[in-house]
Design a protein around this motif. Sequence first.
Motif, PDB file in Angstrom:
ATOM      1  N   LEU A   1       1.036  -1.205  -0.164  1.00  0.00           N
ATOM      2  CA  LEU A   1      -0.156   0.357  -0.088  1.00  0.00           C
ATOM      3  C   LEU A   1       0.902   1.292  -0.433  1.00  0.00           C
ATOM      4  O   LEU A   1       2.441   0.771   0.707  1.00  0.00           O
ATOM      5  N   PRO A   2       0.626   2.367  -1.123  1.00  0.00           N
ATOM      6  CA  PRO A   2       1.508   3.483  -1.255  1.00  0.00           C
ATOM      7  C   PRO A   2       1.007   4.345   0.490  1.00  0.00           C
ATOM      8  O   PRO A   2       0.218   4.026   0.882  1.00  0.00           O
ATOM      9  N   ARG A   3       2.076   4.642   0.539  1.00  0.00           N
ATOM     10  CA  ARG A   3       2.295   5.404   1.870  1.00  0.00           C
ATOM     11  C   ARG A   3       1.876   7.243   1.900  1.00  0.00           C
ATOM     12  O   ARG A   3       1.879   7.696   0.896  1.00  0.00           O
ATOM     13  N   LEU A   4       0.899   7.530   3.007  1.00  0.00           N
ATOM     14  CA  LEU A   4       0.574   8.998   3.421  1.00  0.00           C
ATOM     15  C   LEU A   4       1.933   9.923   3.644  1.00  0.00           C
ATOM     16  O   LEU A   4       2.501   9.207   4.840  1.00  0.00           O
ATOM     17  N   VAL A   5       1.865  11.178   2.619  1.00  0.00           N
ATOM     18  CA  VAL A   5       3.274  11.429   2.663  1.00  0.00           C
ATOM     19  C   VAL A   5       2.288  12.939   3.771  1.00  0.00           C
ATOM     20  O   VAL A   5       0.999  13.696   3.170  1.00  0.00           O
ATOM     21  N   ILE A   6       3.052  13.369   4.639  1.00  0.00           N
ATOM     22  CA  ILE A   6       3.007  14.319   5.850  1.00  0.00           C
ATOM     23  C   ILE A   6       3.814  15.523   5.385  1.00  0.00           C
ATOM     24  O   ILE A   6       5.264  14.891   6.396  1.00  0.00           O
ATOM     25  N   ASP A   7       3.553  16.369   5.490  1.00  0.00           N
ATOM     26  CA  ASP A   7       4.089  17.489   5.483  1.00  0.00           C
ATOM     27  C   ASP A   7       4.398  18.250   7.138  1.00  0.00           C
ATOM     28  O   ASP A   7       3.421  18.523   7.316  1.00  0.00           O
ATOM     29  N   HIS A   8       5.769  17.776   7.508  1.00  0.00           N
ATOM     30  CA  HIS A   8       6.180  18.169   9.443  1.00  0.00           C
ATOM     31  C   HIS A   8       7.136  19.339   8.770  1.00  0.00           C
ATOM     32  O   HIS A   8       7.959  19.009   8.724  1.00  0.00           O
ATOM     33  N   ARG A   9       6.652  20.305   8.849  1.00  0.00           N
ATOM     34  CA  ARG A   9       7.524  22.228   9.759  1.00  0.00           C
ATOM     35  C   ARG A   9       8.425  21.624   8.266  1.00  0.00           C
ATOM     36  O   ARG A   9       9.912  21.687   9.011  1.00  0.00           O
ATOM     37  N   GLY A  10       7.845  21.859   7.411  1.00  0.00           N
ATOM     38  CA  GLY A  10       9.006  21.370   5.740  1.00  0.00           C
ATOM     39  C   GLY A  10       9.261  20.447   5.279  1.00  0.00           C
ATOM     40  O   GLY A  10       9.977  20.145   4.103  1.00  0.00           O
ATOM     41  N   THR A  11       9.233  19.611   6.221  1.00  0.00           N
ATOM     42  CA  THR A  11       9.808  18.107   5.618  1.00  0.00           C
ATOM     43  C   THR A  11       8.570  17.308   5.248  1.00  0.00           C
ATOM     44  O   THR A  11       8.618  17.065   5.909  1.00  0.00           O
ATOM     45  N   ALA A  12       9.403  16.359   4.277  1.00  0.00           N
ATOM     46  CA  ALA A  12       7.843  15.398   4.235  1.00  0.00           C
ATOM     47  C   ALA A  12       8.219  14.102   4.693  1.00  0.00           C
ATOM     48  O   ALA A  12      10.056  13.620   4.935  1.00  0.00           O
TER      49      ALA A  12
ATOM     50  N   ALA B   1      12.758  22.874  28.073  1.00  0.00           N
ATOM     51  CA  ALA B   1      13.249  22.778  26.860  1.00  0.00           C
ATOM     52  C   ALA B   1      11.863  22.745  25.843  1.00  0.00           C
ATOM     53  O   ALA B   1      11.255  21.771  25.869  1.00  0.00           O
ATOM     54  N   HIS B   2      12.358  23.501  24.947  1.00  0.00           N
ATOM     55  CA  HIS B   2      11.276  23.487  23.937  1.00  0.00           C
ATOM     56  C   HIS B   2      12.118  22.697  22.689  1.00  0.00           C
ATOM     57  O   HIS B   2      12.603  22.895  21.751  1.00  0.00           O
ATOM     58  N   VAL B   3      11.547  21.257  23.050  1.00  0.00           N
ATOM     59  CA  VAL B   3      11.959  20.291  21.739  1.00  0.00           C
ATOM     60  C   VAL B   3      11.471  20.669  20.289  1.00  0.00           C
ATOM     61  O   VAL B   3      10.229  20.317  19.975  1.00  0.00           O
ATOM     62  N   ASP B   4      11.795  19.993  19.656  1.00  0.00           N
ATOM     63  CA  ASP B   4      11.401  19.908  18.179  1.00  0.00           C
ATOM     64  C   ASP B   4      12.789  19.716  17.560  1.00  0.00           C
ATOM     65  O   ASP B   4      14.084  18.384  17.682  1.00  0.00           O
ATOM     66  N   GLU B   5      12.678  19.544  16.274  1.00  0.00           N
ATOM     67  CA  GLU B   5      13.248  18.214  15.450  1.00  0.00           C
ATOM     68  C   GLU B   5      14.462  19.765  14.526  1.00  0.00           C
ATOM     69  O   GLU B   5      14.241  20.790  14.396  1.00  0.00           O
ATOM     70  N   VAL B   6      15.927  18.993  15.284  1.00  0.00           N
ATOM     71  CA  VAL B   6      17.393  20.011  15.467  1.00  0.00           C
ATOM     72  C   VAL B   6      17.977  19.674  14.047  1.00  0.00           C
ATOM     73  O   VAL B   6      18.295  17.818  14.548  1.00  0.00           O
ATOM     74  N   GLU B   7      18.407  20.083  13.612  1.00  0.00           N
ATOM     75  CA  GLU B   7      19.176  19.447  12.385  1.00  0.00           C
ATOM     76  C   GLU B   7      21.026  19.494  13.292  1.00  0.00           C
ATOM     77  O   GLU B   7      21.554  20.018  13.443  1.00  0.00           O
ATOM     78  N   LEU B   8      22.023  17.816  13.555  1.00  0.00           N
ATOM     79  CA  LEU B   8      22.377  18.119  14.437  1.00  0.00           C
ATOM     80  C   LEU B   8      24.443  18.354  13.454  1.00  0.00           C
ATOM     81  O   LEU B   8      24.802  19.418  14.928  1.00  0.00           O
ATOM     82  N   GLU B   9      24.414  17.634  12.429  1.00  0.00           N
ATOM     83  CA  GLU B   9      25.112  18.683  12.144  1.00  0.00           C
ATOM     84  C   GLU B   9      25.779  20.369  12.370  1.00  0.00           C
ATOM     85  O   GLU B   9      26.844  20.717  12.447  1.00  0.00           O
ATOM     86  N   ALA B  10      24.308  20.770  12.203  1.00  0.00           N
ATOM     87  CA  ALA B  10      24.993  22.238  11.722  1.00  0.00           C
ATOM     88  C   ALA B  10      24.676  22.654  13.164  1.00  0.00           C
ATOM     89  O   ALA B  10      25.643  23.870  13.549  1.00  0.00           O
ATOM     90  N   THR B  11      23.949  22.144  14.009  1.00  0.00           N
ATOM     91  CA  THR B  11      24.811  22.747  15.323  1.00  0.00           C
ATOM     92  C   THR B  11      25.697  22.436  16.354  1.00  0.00           C
ATOM     93  O   THR B  11      25.852  23.336  16.817  1.00  0.00           O
ATOM     94  N   VAL B  12      25.966  21.333  16.015  1.00  0.00           N
ATOM     95  CA  VAL B  12      27.393  20.944  16.293  1.00  0.00           C
ATOM     96  C   VAL B  12      28.897  22.067  15.516  1.00  0.00           C
ATOM     97  O   VAL B  12      29.347  22.446  16.274  1.00  0.00           O
ATOM     98  N   ARG B  13      28.312  22.181  14.385  1.00  0.00           N
ATOM     99  CA  ARG B  13      29.159  23.328  13.915  1.00  0.00           C
ATOM    100  C   ARG B  13      28.828  24.901  14.433  1.00  0.00           C
ATOM    101  O   ARG B  13      30.671  25.207  14.840  1.00  0.00           O
ATOM    102  N   ALA B  14      27.650  24.785  14.856  1.00  0.00           N
ATOM    103  CA  ALA B  14      27.859  26.403  15.431  1.00  0.00           C
ATOM    104  C   ALA B  14      27.985  26.046  17.242  1.00  0.00           C
ATOM    105  O   ALA B  14      29.168  27.332  17.312  1.00  0.00           O
ATOM    106  N   ALA B  15      28.386  25.557  17.585  1.00  0.00           N
ATOM    107  CA  ALA B  15      29.535  24.761  19.218  1.00  0.00           C
ATOM    108  C   ALA B  15      30.440  24.834  18.819  1.00  0.00           C
ATOM    109  O   ALA B  15      31.046  25.859  19.240  1.00  0.00           O
ATOM    110  N   LEU B  16      30.784  24.310  18.031  1.00  0.00           N
ATOM    111  CA  LEU B  16      32.448  24.774  17.705  1.00  0.00           C
ATOM    112  C   LEU B  16      32.609  26.031  17.486  1.00  0.00           C
ATOM    113  O   LEU B  16      33.882  26.217  17.927  1.00  0.00           O
ATOM    114  N   ALA B  17      32.262  26.938  16.157  1.00  0.00           N
ATOM    115  CA  ALA B  17      32.330  27.893  16.440  1.00  0.00           C
ATOM    116  C   ALA B  17      32.186  28.845  17.299  1.00  0.00           C
ATOM    117  O   ALA B  17      32.298  29.871  16.857  1.00  0.00           O
ATOM    118  N   SER B  18      31.774  28.831  18.172  1.00  0.00           N
ATOM    119  CA  SER B  18      31.329  29.606  19.497  1.00  0.00           C
ATOM    120  C   SER B  18      32.298  29.488  20.346  1.00  0.00           C
ATOM    121  O   SER B  18      33.168  30.233  21.358  1.00  0.00           O
TER     122      SER B  18
END
Length: 832
Positions: free
Chosen positions: A64-75, A682-699
Amino acid sequence: MEPATRPRGILRVYLGASPGVGKTYAMLDEGRRRAERGTDVVIGLVETHGRTRTAEQIGDLEVLPRLVIDHRGTAQEELDLAGLLARAPEVALVDELAHSNVPGSLHEKRWQDVEALLAAGICVITTVNIQHLESLNDVVESITGIRQRETVPDTVVRQADAIELVDMSPQSLRRRMAHGNIYAPDKVDSALSQFFREGNLTALRELALLWLADRVDEGLGRYRAQHEIDSTWAARERIVVAVTGGPESDVLLRRAARIASRTGGGEWLALYVTRGDGLLQMDPARLHRLHTMTEDMGGTFHTVIGDDTATAILDFARAENATQVLIGASRRGRVSTLVNPGIGEIVIAESGDIDVHIVTHDQARRTKANVRATPALSRRRRLYGYLVGVLGPFALSVLLLVTPDFHGLPTEAMLFMALVVATAIVGGRWPAVVCSFIGGFTLNFFFTPPLRTITIASGENAFAVVLFIAVGVGVSSVVGLAARRTAQAEKASAEADALTVLSHGLLHAGDIRALLASACELFGMRGAAIVGTDGEVVASHGDPVTQIDDADVVVQVDDDTSLVLVGRTLAAGDQRLLKAYAAHASVLAERRRAAKESSERRVLAEADQTRTALLAAVSHDLRSPLAAVKAAVSSLRNTDIDWSPEDEEALLATVEEGADRLDDLVANLLDMSRLRMGAVTAHVDEVELEATVRAALASLGGSSRVSVVVDPAATFVAADAGLLERVLANVVGNALTYAPADSPVRVDVAAVGGRAAIRVVDTGPGVPPDQRDRLFEPFQRLGDVPRGEGVGLGLAVARGLAEAMGGTLTAEDTPGGGLTFVLDLPLTGGLS
């Protein structure tokens, strides 16, 4: 005409101990077999996780084809429940029962989707891992160190029509992992060193086997009850050992433990039978010791009530589906055993297909049996007493009439008096009174001159007959009173024993449920509870009690609560002992309140201690950067000195460095204060991990010593972006500060079992295992950090923020030397 409603669908669950054992493969194999037999099978949703053999197993099954749901701009793809219901196949294959659906789906959890399919008459085949069962969440966390966020209620799985275990040894599963058959090669090493450790897999496998074994045992019990099967089915050895509390009890318990250990998976239960009024006959301290001894040797201790000990033992054994019963050899003499068969003889005669073991011991046939006195003469004994009292005088008269030459009137009177005493012993006072009057009449009629008349010729003989009747009535009254006093004394002794148990529990325990369980056993009740005046049940045991009006016995504990019991009404004499239980419950409630107040005081004391440590640390660590900033600014403002551009740049750098240190210090202090007050949200949301790691190192200034390796499967995590960046900055900054200046620091991100493991690895001197927990305590620098290098809050703040996001932060050895910090967070995509 309306279409016929389809019956509820059948649920089949493939249960696994861990990811990779082959649950999905087995589900697809079952689906293909059914399709080959002509069944309409549709794949609602299957997760192959890139495994080639699993994908090949789909074959020509309809997907059965899956249902595609748009969640915070991500399919995001989910099960198309509406489409599957409209398709209405006979059987639907739905993978990962514990999965959490993307917001916007019809239901929050996939198991709710499955429930909807079953209600529509569609049979469902699904999969689930043992670590996702709600009741085992804490146990799994203690084993693996990872708390599962996706869980399914036990009742959903327990109510399945069929549960099949997909099993694999830990060694075989690790080989599958090493060969790349479960995860991609770049994730194998991380998985084998974390979740897929052999100890973890062995413990989870045992957990799955035990959970399923209990479900099978429950099913067997339901089947036997539905078909009214009283005989024992020896599915596995279950041994009941009956103890009396005598010296031989220790021998019996040890023998039962040895027999159970030799049966391979057998279990044993110690049983103590108390008398019908529920009052204990064993010394409370002795009972507690036997209870503890039983649990120490791997058994369970049970107390039941029964007037007939042998019947109670057999009833309990049959109810528990026991295969063997252990009883100690009788301590009674041979003659008494012949006259009145003992418990062992009765159990053997009525055991049926239950094996009975009579265990010898040093006390066998050496002491008198413990005679269990009853609180009052039974109805049967009183009946026997009246029979003796009415028929005995006539039987004695016949015996005396046929032997006239061997006795005279004095002897005959004494024999009738002995009969009155015997009647009093057998049936109590009133049968003896009846016997004395009938005996006086027969003594007068048959043996007092003139014979065969109620006339007495001699006044002395008349006085003797009257005296006989008076003495008979008096003796019967004395014997009956003695019997009542004996029963009262024994009951008082039993009450004293029960109060001793209560006192012991008051001194050594504080569990209100244990108190309720003791009350149920003592008074023979089905259930007990502490209920508030507003109807709220504070604590309960046994059958549920929802309203005070439903209870058979109610006694007030305090102004706000009452102790209620269901099962039977109690005699007035038992109310006194019940009030002692209520008083005990009141003391426990007061103790809980005192413990709560003590805990609150301890929190205040810890807060005061934290403030004291803060002042001690800040007194120096704030002063150092402030002094540096002030000196640099003063130097720059001094017009008497002509500073070169290089000198000005150096002084400005000093000002900037001091300001940064002050900013970090104040930020850590504020965060620790918020964590201590529970004010961090904590306002838990979907976070891109690599970008956050890079931002922490930049700080941190983007140190060239730090290398980053991110698993492509660990793209998004459930976290608070700001808090996650702060945690990473603190942990990496700690590694850069305390590792040698020329040593590298590696940030390794891997996806393991639906979780992201962020490992910050250094090759510095490391920390001894017994001091690692202190790393995360406020104001702790383990004595190796010079003054002026911070107040020791960075790691404490990092752990607190990680836990606020639902993650964990731990420390472990780096292979080859050094320290590795592991930050664990849930992946939003998830793996199973």
